[in-house]
Design a protein around this motif. Structure first.
Motif, mmCIF file in Angstrom:
data_model
loop_
_atom_site.group_PDB
_atom_site.id
_atom_site.type_symbol
_atom_site.label_atom_id
_atom_site.label_comp_id
_atom_site.label_asym_id
_atom_site.label_seq_id
_atom_site.Cartn_x
_atom_site.Cartn_y
_atom_site.Cartn_z
ATOM 1 N N LEU A 121 30.584 20.854 -26.408
ATOM 2 C CA LEU A 121 31.399 20.616 -27.596
ATOM 3 C C LEU A 121 30.534 20.133 -28.758
ATOM 4 O O LEU A 121 30.872 20.334 -29.922
ATOM 5 C CB LEU A 121 32.466 19.569 -27.252
ATOM 6 C CG LEU A 121 33.667 19.446 -28.162
ATOM 7 C CD1 LEU A 121 34.373 20.764 -28.311
ATOM 8 C CD2 LEU A 121 34.615 18.412 -27.607
ATOM 9 N N ALA A 149 29.439 15.400 -40.394
ATOM 10 C CA ALA A 149 28.754 15.662 -39.128
ATOM 11 C C ALA A 149 27.982 16.975 -39.200
ATOM 12 O O ALA A 149 26.851 17.077 -38.730
ATOM 13 C CB ALA A 149 29.775 15.697 -37.990
ATOM 14 N N ARG A 150 28.593 17.993 -39.815
ATOM 15 C CA ARG A 150 27.920 19.291 -39.906
ATOM 16 C C ARG A 150 26.672 19.222 -40.764
ATOM 17 O O ARG A 150 25.739 19.996 -40.586
ATOM 18 C CB ARG A 150 28.861 20.334 -40.507
ATOM 19 C CG ARG A 150 29.820 20.885 -39.497
ATOM 20 C CD ARG A 150 30.653 21.970 -40.126
ATOM 21 N NE ARG A 150 31.843 22.207 -39.330
ATOM 22 C CZ ARG A 150 32.843 22.967 -39.734
ATOM 23 N NH1 ARG A 150 32.792 23.569 -40.910
ATOM 24 N NH2 ARG A 150 33.886 23.145 -38.954
ATOM 25 N N PHE A 180 30.454 5.938 -31.351
ATOM 26 C CA PHE A 180 31.466 4.917 -31.603
ATOM 27 C C PHE A 180 31.212 3.662 -30.779
ATOM 28 O O PHE A 180 30.639 3.721 -29.689
ATOM 29 C CB PHE A 180 32.857 5.459 -31.282
ATOM 30 C CG PHE A 180 33.285 6.567 -32.199
ATOM 31 C CD1 PHE A 180 33.982 6.288 -33.361
ATOM 32 C CD2 PHE A 180 32.947 7.883 -31.923
ATOM 33 C CE1 PHE A 180 34.358 7.300 -34.223
ATOM 34 C CE2 PHE A 180 33.324 8.900 -32.778
ATOM 35 C CZ PHE A 180 34.033 8.603 -33.933
ATOM 36 N N ALA A 183 35.089 13.825 -42.520
ATOM 37 C CA ALA A 183 34.173 13.439 -41.442
ATOM 38 C C ALA A 183 33.507 14.644 -40.774
ATOM 39 O O ALA A 183 32.321 14.604 -40.466
ATOM 40 C CB ALA A 183 34.928 12.616 -40.405
ATOM 41 N N PHE A 184 34.278 15.719 -40.551
ATOM 42 C CA PHE A 184 33.667 16.823 -39.803
ATOM 43 C C PHE A 184 32.576 17.507 -40.615
ATOM 44 O O PHE A 184 31.607 18.006 -40.063
ATOM 45 C CB PHE A 184 34.732 17.824 -39.327
ATOM 46 C CG PHE A 184 35.311 18.704 -40.399
ATOM 47 C CD1 PHE A 184 36.393 18.288 -41.140
ATOM 48 C CD2 PHE A 184 34.773 19.951 -40.645
ATOM 49 C CE1 PHE A 184 36.933 19.099 -42.120
ATOM 50 C CE2 PHE A 184 35.303 20.780 -41.622
ATOM 51 C CZ PHE A 184 36.389 20.343 -42.368
ATOM 52 N N LYS A 185 32.719 17.472 -41.959
ATOM 53 C CA LYS A 185 31.675 18.085 -42.792
ATOM 54 C C LYS A 185 30.445 17.184 -42.861
ATOM 55 O O LYS A 185 29.319 17.682 -42.937
ATOM 56 C CB LYS A 185 32.213 18.352 -44.201
ATOM 57 C CG LYS A 185 33.120 19.566 -44.236
ATOM 58 C CD LYS A 185 33.464 19.968 -45.657
ATOM 59 C CE LYS A 185 34.432 21.123 -45.651
ATOM 60 N NZ LYS A 185 35.183 21.219 -46.911
ATOM 61 N N ARG A 191 27.505 10.520 -35.705
ATOM 62 C CA ARG A 191 27.688 9.133 -35.292
ATOM 63 C C ARG A 191 28.194 9.052 -33.849
ATOM 64 O O ARG A 191 28.712 10.004 -33.296
ATOM 65 C CB ARG A 191 28.710 8.452 -36.190
ATOM 66 C CG ARG A 191 30.123 8.950 -35.951
ATOM 67 C CD ARG A 191 31.140 8.110 -36.667
ATOM 68 N NE ARG A 191 31.127 6.749 -36.143
ATOM 69 C CZ ARG A 191 31.937 5.804 -36.583
ATOM 70 N NH1 ARG A 191 32.782 6.062 -37.547
ATOM 71 N NH2 ARG A 191 31.887 4.595 -36.069
ATOM 72 N N PHE A 202 34.847 8.583 -41.998
ATOM 73 C CA PHE A 202 35.986 8.188 -41.182
ATOM 74 C C PHE A 202 36.899 7.197 -41.907
ATOM 75 O O PHE A 202 37.964 6.849 -41.421
ATOM 76 C CB PHE A 202 35.516 7.598 -39.847
ATOM 77 C CG PHE A 202 35.214 8.660 -38.836
ATOM 78 C CD1 PHE A 202 36.152 9.042 -37.901
ATOM 79 C CD2 PHE A 202 33.993 9.322 -38.857
ATOM 80 C CE1 PHE A 202 35.882 10.048 -36.985
ATOM 81 C CE2 PHE A 202 33.721 10.317 -37.942
ATOM 82 C CZ PHE A 202 34.663 10.686 -37.011
ATOM 83 N N VAL A 236 35.940 14.437 -31.532
ATOM 84 C CA VAL A 236 35.753 15.851 -31.878
ATOM 85 C C VAL A 236 35.395 15.975 -33.365
ATOM 86 O O VAL A 236 34.545 16.775 -33.750
ATOM 87 C CB VAL A 236 37.026 16.643 -31.529
ATOM 88 C CG1 VAL A 236 36.893 18.094 -31.958
ATOM 89 C CG2 VAL A 236 37.292 16.568 -30.039
ATOM 90 N N ARG A 237 36.030 15.142 -34.173
ATOM 91 C CA ARG A 237 35.729 15.138 -35.606
ATOM 92 C C ARG A 237 34.271 14.735 -35.838
ATOM 93 O O ARG A 237 33.578 15.330 -36.657
ATOM 94 C CB ARG A 237 36.671 14.142 -36.277
ATOM 95 C CG ARG A 237 36.837 14.314 -37.754
ATOM 96 C CD ARG A 237 37.949 13.427 -38.269
ATOM 97 N NE ARG A 237 39.257 14.029 -38.068
ATOM 98 C CZ ARG A 237 40.307 13.389 -37.583
ATOM 99 N NH1 ARG A 237 40.219 12.130 -37.234
ATOM 100 N NH2 ARG A 237 41.459 14.011 -37.433
ATOM 101 N N SER A 238 33.817 13.751 -35.068
ATOM 102 C CA SER A 238 32.439 13.274 -35.262
ATOM 103 C C SER A 238 31.426 14.322 -34.821
ATOM 104 O O SER A 238 30.242 14.194 -35.103
ATOM 105 C CB SER A 238 32.215 11.975 -34.478
ATOM 106 O OG SER A 238 32.010 12.259 -33.107
ATOM 107 N N LEU A 239 31.890 15.367 -34.111
ATOM 108 C CA LEU A 239 30.982 16.426 -33.699
ATOM 109 C C LEU A 239 31.062 17.624 -34.651
ATOM 110 O O LEU A 239 30.569 18.710 -34.337
ATOM 111 C CB LEU A 239 31.295 16.864 -32.271
ATOM 112 C CG LEU A 239 31.074 15.760 -31.230
ATOM 113 C CD1 LEU A 239 31.609 16.176 -29.882
ATOM 114 C CD2 LEU A 239 29.602 15.395 -31.134
ATOM 115 N N GLY A 240 31.722 17.439 -35.790
ATOM 116 C CA GLY A 240 31.689 18.477 -36.821
ATOM 117 C C GLY A 240 32.770 19.536 -36.700
ATOM 118 O O GLY A 240 32.620 20.627 -37.227
#
Lengths: 317, 325
Positions: free
Chosen positions: A133, A108-109, A116, A104-106, A114, A84, B193-197
């Motif tokens: 989601l 998480a994948r 907040f 960040a999204f990768k 995380r 982030f 949403v970003r933190s969920l991949g």
């Protein structure tokens, strides 16, 4: 690892060891089985070096607390590790994969999810939609496949079953169809944690999970965090409240002014002069009043009385 | 006052191609703002690009399918130009960039240096041939009461409203799916949403392109009953589309359609009544030109009242907006 609670006797002369640690316990020490290894991570905001960590390892399968006074760089470190924020220098790997510069999204994948400090529940989605989601690898999230319901109906049903299980575990099942915005602050914390678990993460990173949560819910949150560990998930969390840290963490990393100044099991790290200095010497952070062992400390006495009153109060309930 | 004529004209607006064009543009804006939370203040630019990218190839002799594809491709390119630099930034930046770039494209097509292509301030006309040529309706006048039109007018209406229905079905299918869940999540909090991949940037771009293409197709429908006039694509057009979307309900399927119908019926009614009153001497202090402006003052007042007293629009869910976002 229950033996973590029995700490080796600390003598100033002898090098201290610990079952989690390869070699001696010291700031930046190597772990037997690390899940995250970070090297030379720095982040500068103008003239301020918010994070300046030479080496940091986070043990796998344990609950690790990241503590430190305000402005120590804990959240910045969190943001850097999860993509982030971008560091000025530094590399880090998660589970053997380098994650430096990965969006960040990768991150998480890859299994490092995380939450907040200021909860980010998606207010105008229902609690269940929030949960769904969180699921990864959804076919219905592709632009074209989303138009054909048979392609994703089955997967959606499976995810819904899983979401309902998690909601029941976090006692949010009654709120399933409500808008997330209608939840209380504590319930949102629970929802955020449950949502993060939808992706079955290897490592869950909680940024101040107990901030602003009432004592009863705190107990339940603590229970959930312990359950995460029991399920084999590694946990890293930032926290201010020392009682929480003492109760649930297996390992404590202390940051001050951007650096890792101490680490160790909770009982010994609290006695580390560097920690006391970081909290009390430089900042007079009253939260750590009970760290002062020699003689009654007015702050400690006050805190203790408050805590007892609190406990009595919550027991009455 | 000829009340029959006034109401007849107003009722006719319900199915007019202009209403269809505005509805389609509002559906696209609904995808941007209502579902994804993108503050697009340049929807007029997508209509302009659709109009010119359809009219210019047609006048150069291209078949209609090429002209339509050209409109769609140009709007996709424009969406990328807008989105690539701004979608990584906070929502406000997109608002600034879209409002500015809508003006930029309008000035570009108005420059005299491009008169051979765009007709500059005079715009373009004479591009209806290819569309009229594929009209299956035989020559003549059809309909009843206020809905009496010739074969071309019916053809424009049928195509226009078919496209509106198709766009609505597309939005419905998208928004009930996990894809829709992701973009609605982005509207609420993109970091979560970003933190969920999820690749937030990519979803925002997809949304910008989808809504933009709808805007550009709306631009084609908009010019079929008239000429291309650069003066039509001012920021005023963007704000009418916003009014329509908010009137119906931003994140709803039927909102933009009903919003567009009400908007045009009310505009037509107020025009008829004001003009009638001026002609009969009841409003002697006003000219018809002034009355035309007064209508839009009324639109502005209506929009303010709407946002204050019914922020969720006609079809919007009151509960959704009862939370401060």
């Amino acid at each position: 690892m229950s033996n973590l609670d029995k700490n080796p006797v600390q003598s100033p002369a002898a090098a201290v060891t610990h079952p989690l640690v390869k070699g001696t316990v010291e700031p930046g020490c190597a772990k037997v089985d690390p899940i995250v290894i970070a090297d030379h991570v720095t982040r500068q905001f103008g003239g301020l070096k918010a994070v300046d960590v030479d080496h940091l390892e986070i043990p796998r399968g344990q609950i690790t607390a990241l503590i430190g006074p305000n402005g120590a760089g804990k959240t910045t470190m969190f943001n850097l590790l999860t993509g982030f924020d971008k560091p000025n220098t530094g590399t880090w790997e998660f589970d053997g994969k380098s994650l430096a510069g990965v969006p960040a999204f990768k991150v998480a994948r890859s299994g490092m999810v995380r939450t907040f400090q200021l909860t980010k529940s998606l207010g105008r989605l229902s609690v269940l939609q929030n949960m769904l989601l969180g699921a990864t690898g959804q076919r219905g999230e592709g632009l074209f496949s989303s138009l054909v319901k048979p392609l994703w109906r089955r997967q959606e049903e499976e995810n819904t079953v899983r979401a309902d299980e998690l909601l029941a575990r976090f006692k949010l099942d009654a709120k399933r169809e409500d808008y997330a915005a209608s939840l209380s602050g504590g319930q949102r914390k629970l929802l955020e944690m449950a949502r993060a678990l939808m992706s079955k993460p290897e490592l869950i990173m909680l940024d101040e999970p107990m901030a602003g949560v009432n004592p009863a819910l705190t107990q339940s949150l603590l229970g959930h965090i312990k359950n995460l560990k029991a399920d084999g998930t590694s946990v890293l969390f930032v926290e201010h409240d020392m009682h929480m840290v003492m109760h649930i963490s297996d390992w404590v990393i202390v940051m001050a002014e951007g650096r890792v100044v101490a680490e160790g099991p909770p009982e010994t790290v609290m006695k580390d002069p560097a920690v006391i200095d970081a909290y009390l010497g430089a900042h007079h952070d009253t939260d750590l009043g009970d760290l002062m062992d020699d003689g009654p400390n007015p702050v400690e006495v006050a805190l203790e009385a408050e805590r007892k009153a609190h406990d009595a109060h919550s027991e009455e309930k | 006052m000829d009340w029959g004529n006034i109401f007849g004209n107003a009722i006719g607006e319900i199915i007019s191609p202009t209403t269809a064009a505005y509805a389609l543009a509002a559906i696209g804006l609904g995808v941007h703002f209502g579902y994804t939370g993108l503050l697009n203040f340049g929807q007029a630019a997508f209509l302009l690009i659709g109009a010119y990218a359809f009219a210019i190839p047609t006048l150069a002799g291209a078949p209609i399918i090429v002209a339509v594809l050209s409109a769609i491709i140009c709007s996709v390119i424009f969406a990328f130009i807008l989105g690539i630099p701004t979608l990584r930034l906070r929502a406000d930046y997109l608002a600034i960039v879209t409002i500015a770039s809508a003006e930029v494209v309008r000035y570009v097509v108005t420059t005299t240096g491009l008169t051979d292509f765009t007709g500059a301030a005079n715009g373009l006309s004479g591009f209806k041939g290819t569309f009229a040529a594929i009209n299956p309706i035989p020559e003549g006048r059809y309909g009843f009461g206020p809905f009496m039109y010739n074969e071309y007018d019916w053809w424009v209406r049928i195509v226009g409203w078919t496209l509106v229905v198709l766009a609505s079905v597309l939005v419905f299918l998208l928004m009930r799916s996990p894809w829709g869940r992701v973009v609605k999540g982005i509207r609420e909090d993109e970091d979560a949403v970003r933190s969920l991949g999820k690749n937030v940037y990519s979803y925002k771009m997809q949304s910008l392109v989808i809504g933009g293409v709808m805007g550009s197709v709306a631009g084609i429908i908009f010019i079929l009953p008239r000429a291309v006039q650069p003066a039509n694509y001012t920021t005023g057009l963007t704000f009418f589309i916003w009014t329509i979307m908010l009137l119906g309900g931003a994140a709803t399927i039927f909102g933009p359609i009903v919003g567009a119908m009400i908007f045009w019926v009310v505009l037509s009614l107020t025009q008829g009544i004001l003009y009638g009153a001026i002609e009969s001497g009841a409003l002697g202090f006003m000219t018809t030109t002034q009355a035309g402006q007064v209508r839009f003052i009324l639109v502005g007042v209506a929009l303010m009242l709407l946002v204050i007293f019914r922020p969720q629009g006609i079809f919007g869910n009151k509960k959704e907006l009862s939370f401060s976002v």
